[in-house]
Structure formats: structure tokens, C-alpha cells
Enzyme design. Structure first.
Site, PDB file in Angstrom:
ATOM      1  N   CYS A  93      -4.501  -3.085   2.585  1.00 47.93           N
ATOM      2  CA  CYS A  93      -3.461  -4.045   2.547  1.00 47.93           C
ATOM      3  C   CYS A  93      -4.029  -4.980   3.608  1.00 47.93           C
ATOM      4  CB  CYS A  93      -2.383  -3.339   3.169  1.00 47.93           C
ATOM      5  SG  CYS A  93      -1.226  -4.761   3.350  1.00 47.93           S
ATOM      6  N   GLU A 131      -8.226  -6.798 -21.573  1.00 45.16           N
ATOM      7  CA  GLU A 131      -7.145  -5.750 -21.178  1.00 45.16           C
ATOM      8  C   GLU A 131      -7.093  -4.867 -22.526  1.00 45.16           C
ATOM      9  OE1 GLU A 131      -5.015  -4.419 -18.762  1.00 45.16           O
ATOM     10  OE2 GLU A 131      -4.653  -3.213 -20.453  1.00 45.16           O
ATOM     11  N   HIS A 182      23.739 -23.851  -2.257  1.00 44.53           N
ATOM     12  CA  HIS A 182      23.262 -24.734  -3.127  1.00 44.53           C
ATOM     13  C   HIS A 182      22.751 -26.175  -2.657  1.00 44.53           C
ATOM     14  CE1 HIS A 182      23.504 -27.545  -6.998  1.00 44.53           C
ATOM     15  NE2 HIS A 182      23.813 -28.542  -6.106  1.00 44.53           N
TER      16      HIS A 182
HETATM   17  C1  LIG Z   1      -6.703  -6.826  -3.814  1.00 42.35           C
HETATM   18  C2  LIG Z   1      -5.446  -5.941  -3.372  1.00 42.35           C
HETATM   19  C3  LIG Z   1      -4.381  -6.467  -3.317  1.00 42.35           C
HETATM   20  C4  LIG Z   1      -3.274  -6.055  -3.014  1.00 42.35           C
HETATM   21  N1  LIG Z   1      -1.969  -6.743  -2.961  1.00 42.35           N
HETATM   22  C5  LIG Z   1      -0.932  -5.832  -2.705  1.00 42.35           C
HETATM   23  C6  LIG Z   1       0.370  -6.593  -2.553  1.00 42.35           C
HETATM   24  O1  LIG Z   1       0.537  -8.016  -2.518  1.00 42.35           O
HETATM   25  N2  LIG Z   1       1.557  -5.993  -2.170  1.00 42.35           N
HETATM   26  C7  LIG Z   1       1.449  -4.629  -2.144  1.00 42.35           C
HETATM   27  O2  LIG Z   1       2.584  -3.864  -1.848  1.00 42.35           O
HETATM   28  N3  LIG Z   1       0.551  -3.658  -2.215  1.00 42.35           N
HETATM   29  C8  LIG Z   1      -0.910  -4.569  -2.451  1.00 42.35           C
HETATM   30  N4  LIG Z   1      -2.050  -3.957  -2.620  1.00 42.35           N
HETATM   31  C9  LIG Z   1      -2.054  -2.428  -2.490  1.00 42.35           C
HETATM   32  C10 LIG Z   1      -1.848  -1.949  -0.955  1.00 42.35           C
HETATM   33  O3  LIG Z   1      -3.154  -2.476  -0.344  1.00 42.35           O
HETATM   34  C11 LIG Z   1      -1.898  -0.398  -0.751  1.00 42.35           C
HETATM   35  O4  LIG Z   1      -0.815   0.045  -1.750  1.00 42.35           O
HETATM   36  C12 LIG Z   1      -1.565   0.076   0.633  1.00 42.35           C
HETATM   37  O5  LIG Z   1      -2.757  -0.453   1.436  1.00 42.35           O
HETATM   38  C13 LIG Z   1      -1.711   1.721   0.799  1.00 42.35           C
HETATM   39  O6  LIG Z   1      -1.597   1.793   2.115  1.00 42.35           O
HETATM   40  P1  LIG Z   1      -2.010   3.176   2.670  1.00 42.35           P
HETATM   41  O7  LIG Z   1      -1.453   3.287   3.956  1.00 42.35           O
HETATM   42  O8  LIG Z   1      -1.477   4.264   1.778  1.00 42.35           O
HETATM   43  O9  LIG Z   1      -3.565   3.137   2.437  1.00 42.35           O
HETATM   44  P2  LIG Z   1      -4.637   2.184   2.862  1.00 42.35           P
HETATM   45  O10 LIG Z   1      -4.142   0.814   3.024  1.00 42.35           O
HETATM   46  O11 LIG Z   1      -5.771   2.322   1.638  1.00 42.35           O
HETATM   47  O12 LIG Z   1      -5.220   2.725   4.061  1.00 42.35           O
HETATM   48  C14 LIG Z   1      -5.996   4.098   4.258  1.00 42.35           C
HETATM   49  C15 LIG Z   1      -6.756   3.987   5.480  1.00 42.35           C
HETATM   50  O13 LIG Z   1      -7.296   5.199   5.787  1.00 42.35           O
HETATM   51  C16 LIG Z   1      -8.494   5.019   6.141  1.00 42.35           C
HETATM   52  N5  LIG Z   1      -9.350   6.433   5.962  1.00 42.35           N
HETATM   53  C17 LIG Z   1      -9.439   6.952   4.872  1.00 42.35           C
HETATM   54  N6  LIG Z   1     -10.224   8.182   4.943  1.00 42.35           N
HETATM   55  C18 LIG Z   1     -10.277   8.235   6.417  1.00 42.35           C
HETATM   56  C19 LIG Z   1     -10.743   9.392   7.072  1.00 42.35           C
HETATM   57  N7  LIG Z   1     -11.236  10.573   6.692  1.00 42.35           N
HETATM   58  N8  LIG Z   1     -10.668   9.205   8.420  1.00 42.35           N
HETATM   59  C20 LIG Z   1     -10.115   7.961   9.008  1.00 42.35           C
HETATM   60  N9  LIG Z   1      -9.922   7.262   8.391  1.00 42.35           N
HETATM   61  C21 LIG Z   1      -9.741   7.194   6.992  1.00 42.35           C
HETATM   62  C22 LIG Z   1      -9.322   3.859   5.440  1.00 42.35           C
HETATM   63  O14 LIG Z   1     -10.429   3.487   6.243  1.00 42.35           O
HETATM   64  C23 LIG Z   1      -8.117   2.827   5.525  1.00 42.35           C
HETATM   65  O15 LIG Z   1      -8.087   1.940   6.395  1.00 42.35           O
HETATM   66  C24 LIG Z   1      -3.152  -4.564  -2.965  1.00 42.35           C
HETATM   67  C25 LIG Z   1      -4.353  -4.137  -3.005  1.00 42.35           C
HETATM   68  C26 LIG Z   1      -5.484  -4.624  -3.287  1.00 42.35           C
HETATM   69  C27 LIG Z   1      -6.790  -3.700  -3.361  1.00 42.35           C
END
Ligand SMILES: Cc1cc2nc3c(=O)[nH]c(=O)nc-3n(C[C@H](O)[C@H](O)[C@H](O)COP(=O)(O)OP(=O)(O)OC[C@H]3O[C@@H](n4cnc5c(N)ncnc54)[C@H](O)[C@@H]3O)c2cc1C
Length: 468
Positions: free
Chosen positions: A44, A206, A447
Site C-alpha cells: 500500500c 480486457e 449547500h
Molecule cells: C498499484 C496499486 C494500487 C492500489 N491502490 C489501492 C487503493 O487505492 N486502495 C486500497 O484500498 N487498496 C489499494 N491497493 C491494494 C492494497 O495495496 C493492498 O490491498 C494492501 O496493501 C494489502 O495489505 P496487506 O497488509 O494485506 O499486505 P501488503 O501491503 O502486501 O504487505 C505485506 C508485507 O509483508 C511483507 N512480507 C511478505 N512476506 C514476508 C515474510 N516472509 N517476512 C517478512 N515480511 C514479509 C511484504 O514485504 C509486505 O511489506 C493497491 C495495490 C496496488 C498494487
């Protein structure tokens, strides 16, 4: 003294992981958060929501300057693009926020274990640092929050130059002449919009008959029409079958659902066909945890995996891959671990597409309501009839509210229009509080505001809008 080094170890520092770690620390637990990247905040903050929104904002200013300011009587001669500055600003926004997360963890006394986390047992985590150093930490509970990675497809393997994932499309060092976007979902349309506004020709391929699969059809069709007007080209019902690359050139060979073929040549290709749960190197086999269909970590209603003391949240489990969903699950699981009643209402999670205009949705769509045989009333109101939208000069789109026919309870709300991402918050609260359309219609909205369109749509549920 606890027999464990930590009460809770969270693996991953994305919005699911770091929020969970902070909430657990607030609740009195001794918490560690494992992250192998140099900066905290996960997809994120580093390569997702935040950098994409920074570029969307900057490119929107550029497009407004080029196309809209003159209508407001503001003349700017020869606006030019300074891409390095735009990219640098985006990086600074990211840096500010990721170091902010580091500060928050510190403030809450969460220990950042720098390195890749993997299971030795369900109560022992091995952390391998970038320099190969290994440490082991005992822990009473573990939350897996390892997120997701972009899906790579055989006909278009990422080469990180001509064919890129969303991460590559956040840092092109020059505006592509012709960007081919594979996938008409949220990420493809947002990043496609960025580069189109900056001057690229953008063609979206798509495979399905509609962009934004799963989104209310009227919204998806409405957005596509507007993006077409802005210059984006779409090939629906079209599947990428092969990609050919040459020096600075990429050709997409596609097959349409009627059997005909299409060939599109550009200079960059963004493949944005979805993301998959990321569990590589976690050592799930060491604790006997097998993934469910689709590669997700299986969890029950309370985010418990089948292994005692091991939980999972965010993109790595089922449900929409959204940062706020991950955050709310992070809070809920921390509260459940200490015996509180953490809970996420999956019917009230908004989804937003940050194109121009924006698209935002919460709850059930009109199509889904019909599919499920629900008896609903639908109220709709256009931005065209709203004073503030006229003042802005941004009158595309509408608000649509889907309410139960008998009880008037709001089941869903859908917005195509300016600032939809902000307007949807009122309707998400309405769904969460089981509000009726009448509740919104009777609430005074300032408004002139765009929010009056929400009120008018609520009035329209009962066919009594005033300003149309
Ligand atoms: C281009 C793009 C735009 C987006 N825009 C939006 C948006 O506008 N709004 C929205 O709600 N969502 C958006 N998303 C989706 C959003 O980023 C994800 O849903 C969100 O980051 C998920 O959070 P998370 O904590 O599950 O995982 P992540 O954010 O993926 O974090 C997981 C973390 O775990 C770490 N990790 C993985 N395995 C290990 C390990 N074994 N040991 C230590 N660390 C590890 C990774 O390095 C990472 O830092 C977007 C995604 C992308 C790619």
C-alpha cells in the site's frame, strides 16, 4: 515473566500487519513485526495506494491545466511536464509515510524484526536478515499478514522494461508513446489514466465483456464512456494470447471472443490482471498449514488458521484486496486475540476507483440485488443537476442508492462522479448503521456541496427528488 519473547509476532508490515501490531500493543501485548523490505508499510505505502494516488493527483493537475483551466478564465501559456519532479514528489510522499509508520511502531513499543520471517514451529519464528544473519524468536501468537504480489501471465512475462507490473508503471522514466494495459480492473484503469493524462496513447485489453468486473454495470459502462472521451481505447472480450518484443516495442497478439484476432503495438505494456496471495518462504509446511483454492491462507470467521495460535489477515486471505479491509481485519484480530469482540462487516466495505471521475461503491449492486431476487427500490441523481458540481465544472456521473423495497434499508450505494471516494464514506456509515434511504434524505446536507447529490439520490428512492 512470559515464557515467550513476544505475545504476538506479526509477519508483514503492510496496512494489515502494522495496524494489527499497533492495536495489539495498545491492548497491552508485547509485539514484534517482521518485515524484510527496507521500509515499512507494505504494498500500500510503497508500491500501491499511496504512490499511485500521488501520481494520479499530479497528473490530474497537469490535465486540468491543459484542458480545463482556460474555461475558468485562467490562462497558462505552454504548460510543460517535468516528469522527474513528479516522480520525485511521489517518492517523497512515500518516504514521509513509510517513516511515519516506523515512528508509530516505535511509539507503540513494537519491535521491528528486520528480515524474512518463517515458521520453525507455530510458536517459533526464524528471521533471516538481508546479510544472512538468522535469529529465532518465541511467540505465543502469530498473525500472517504477508499480503500479495502481482499475477504474472505466461503470454506476457514481466521483463521490467517493456512489460511491467504496477510497480514498474509507477516509475517509467519517460511517458510511453503507447501504453498497452492488459486488464481493465482498478489498477489498470488508474495507472492507465496517469500516463494518458501525461500524454501517452493508452489501449486497454480486457478479457471480459465489461471493465471493472463485479462493479455495478451502469457505473462500469458510464466510466468506460467517459474514459473513451478522454482518449482511452478499449478492447473488451479480448484475451492476450502472445506478446512479441523488439527494441523499444511490444506487440500484443489477442483473440476476441468471436474468434477474430487483434494485434496492438506499443512501446510499453502494463500487465494488471490481478494479484495473488504471497506466502513464499514462510515455511507453512513446517506447521502443516496448507493453502486453500486460489493460494489463500484458510481462516475461520475469527481469522484463525487451522493451526492453533496462528492467524491471518489482509490480502493473503479471502475477500477484497483492499488496504482498509486489511487494516480493519488487523484491528479485529488483535482484539480477538485478547478476548475482545473484534469484527469486520464485509457488507459495508467501500471500494474506490481513483480515475477521473472517480467511482465508488459500497454494499450490493443493483445487478446483484436482481440476481439474488431481492426486491429493491433504486434512487438515482445526476451531478449535472447539482450547483457545486456546476461550479466545479465537473458534472459527469450520478449517485445511485439501492434500498430494500419494504424496509427502505440501504443495501448498496454507487457513485460515478467527482470526489466519489470521499462521498462514499457517508453511505458506508449508512450501510454499517442499517440506515434507511429516508434517514439520509431527512439529514441536512450543507449547500452547495457534492454531498447534496447523495441526499437527492436518497430522495429519489421514494421518487421525490427536488432539483430535477
Ligand atoms: C498499484 C496499486 C494500487 C492500489 N491502490 C489501492 C487503493 O487505492 N486502495 C486500497 O484500498 N487498496 C489499494 N491497493 C491494494 C492494497 O495495496 C493492498 O490491498 C494492501 O496493501 C494489502 O495489505 P496487506 O497488509 O494485506 O499486505 P501488503 O501491503 O502486501 O504487505 C505485506 C508485507 O509483508 C511483507 N512480507 C511478505 N512476506 C514476508 C515474510 N516472509 N517476512 C517478512 N515480511 C514479509 C511484504 O514485504 C509486505 O511489506 C493497491 C495495490 C496496488 C498494487
Amino acid at each position: 515473566m512470559s515464557e515467550f519473547d513476544f505475545d504476538l509476532t506479526v509477519i508483514g508490515s503492510g496496512p494489515g500487519g502494522y495496524v494489527c501490531a499497533i492495536r495489539a500493543a495498545q491492548l497491552g501485548l508485547k509485539v514484534a513485526c517482521v518485515e524484510y523490505e527496507e521500509t515499512l508499510g507494505g504494498t500500500c505505502l510503497n508500491v500501491g495506494c499511496i504512490p499511485s494516488k500521488a501520481l494520479l493527483q499530479s497528473s490530474e493537475y497537469y490535465a486540468h491545466t491543459l484542458h480545463d483551466l482556460a474555461k475558468h478564465g485562467v490562462k497558462v501559456s505552454n504548460p510543460t511536464l517535468d516528469l522527474p519532479t513528479m516522480l520525485k514528489r511521489k517518492d517523497e510522499v512515500v518516504k514521509g509515510l513509510t517513516s511515519g509508520v516506523q515512528g508509530l511502531l516505535k511509539k507503540n513499543k513494537v519491535t521491528w524484526l528486520k528480515g524474512r520471517g518463517s515458521f520453525v514451529t507455530a510458536q517459533k519464528i526464524k528471521v533471516t536478515a538481508a546479510d544472512g544473519q538468522v535469529t529465532e524468536h518465541s511467540t505465543k501468537n502469530v498473525v500472517i499478514a504477508t499480503g500479495s504480489k502481482p499475477i504474472e501471465i505466461p503470454p506476457a512475462k514481466f521483463d521490467r522494461k517493456l512489460i511491467v507490473s504496477s510497480t514498474g508503471a509507477l516509475k517509467f522514466d519517460a511517458v510511453p508513446k503507447h501504453l498497452i494495459v492488459v486488464g481493465g480492473g482498478v489498477i489498470g484503469l488508474e495507472l492507465g489514466s496517469v500516463w494518458m493524462r501525461l500524454g501517452a496513447k493508452v489501449t486497454v485489453i480486457e478479457a471480459l465483456p465489461q471493465i471493472l468486473n463485479g462493479m455495478d454495470t451502469e457505473l462500469a459502462k458510464g466510466l468506460m464512456k467517459i474514459l473513451e472521451k478522454q482518449g482511452m481505447t478499449f478492447h473488451l472480450d479480448t484475451k492476450l494470447t502472445e506478446t512479441k518484443t523488439a527494441k523499444n516495442q511490444v506487440t500484443a497478439l489477442c483473440q476476441k471472443s468471436d474468434g477474430s484476432t487483434v494485434e496492438i503495438t506499443g512501446d510499453r505494456m502494463l500487465v494488471a490482471v490481478g494479484r495473488k496471495a504471497y506466502t513464499e518462504g514462510l515455511g507453512l509446511e513446517a506447521i502443516g498449514l496448507t493453502l486453500e483454492g486460489g493460494g489463500k491462507v484458510p481462516v475461520d470467521h475469527d481469522y484463525r488458521t487451522p493451526v492453533a495460535g496462528v492467524y491471518a489477515i489482509g490480502d493473503v486471505i479471502k475477500g477484497p484486496m483492499l488496504a482498509h479491509k486489511a487494516e480493519d481485519e488487523g484491528v479485529a484480530v488483535a482484539e480477538l486475540i485478547v478476548g475482545q469482540a473484534g469484527h469486520v462487516n464485509y457488507d459495508a466495505i467501500p471500494g474506490v476507483v481513483y480515475t477521473w471521475p472517480e467511482v465508488a461503491s459500497v454494499g450490493i449492486s443493483e445487478d446483484k440485488a436482481k440476481e439474488q431476487g431481492l426486491e429493491v427500490k433504486v434512487g438515482k441523481f445526476p451531478f449535472m443537476a447539482n450547483g457545486r458540481a456546476k461550479a466545479f465544472g465537473m458534472t459527469d456521473g450520478f449517485v445511485k442508492i439501492v434500498a430494500d423495497k419494504k424496509t427502505d434499508r440501504i443495501l448498496g450505494a454507487h457513485i460515478l462522479g467527482p470526489n466519489a471516494s470521499e462521498l462514499i464514506a457517508e453511505l458506508a456509515v449508512a450501510v454499517e448503521f442499517s440506515a434507511s434511504a429516508e434517514d439520509i434524505a431527512r439529514s441536512t446536507h450543507a449547500h452547495p456541496t457534492l454531498a447534496e447529490v447523495v441526499k437527492e439520490a436518497a430522495l429519489a428512492v421514494d421518487k421525490r427528488s427536488i432539483h430535477i
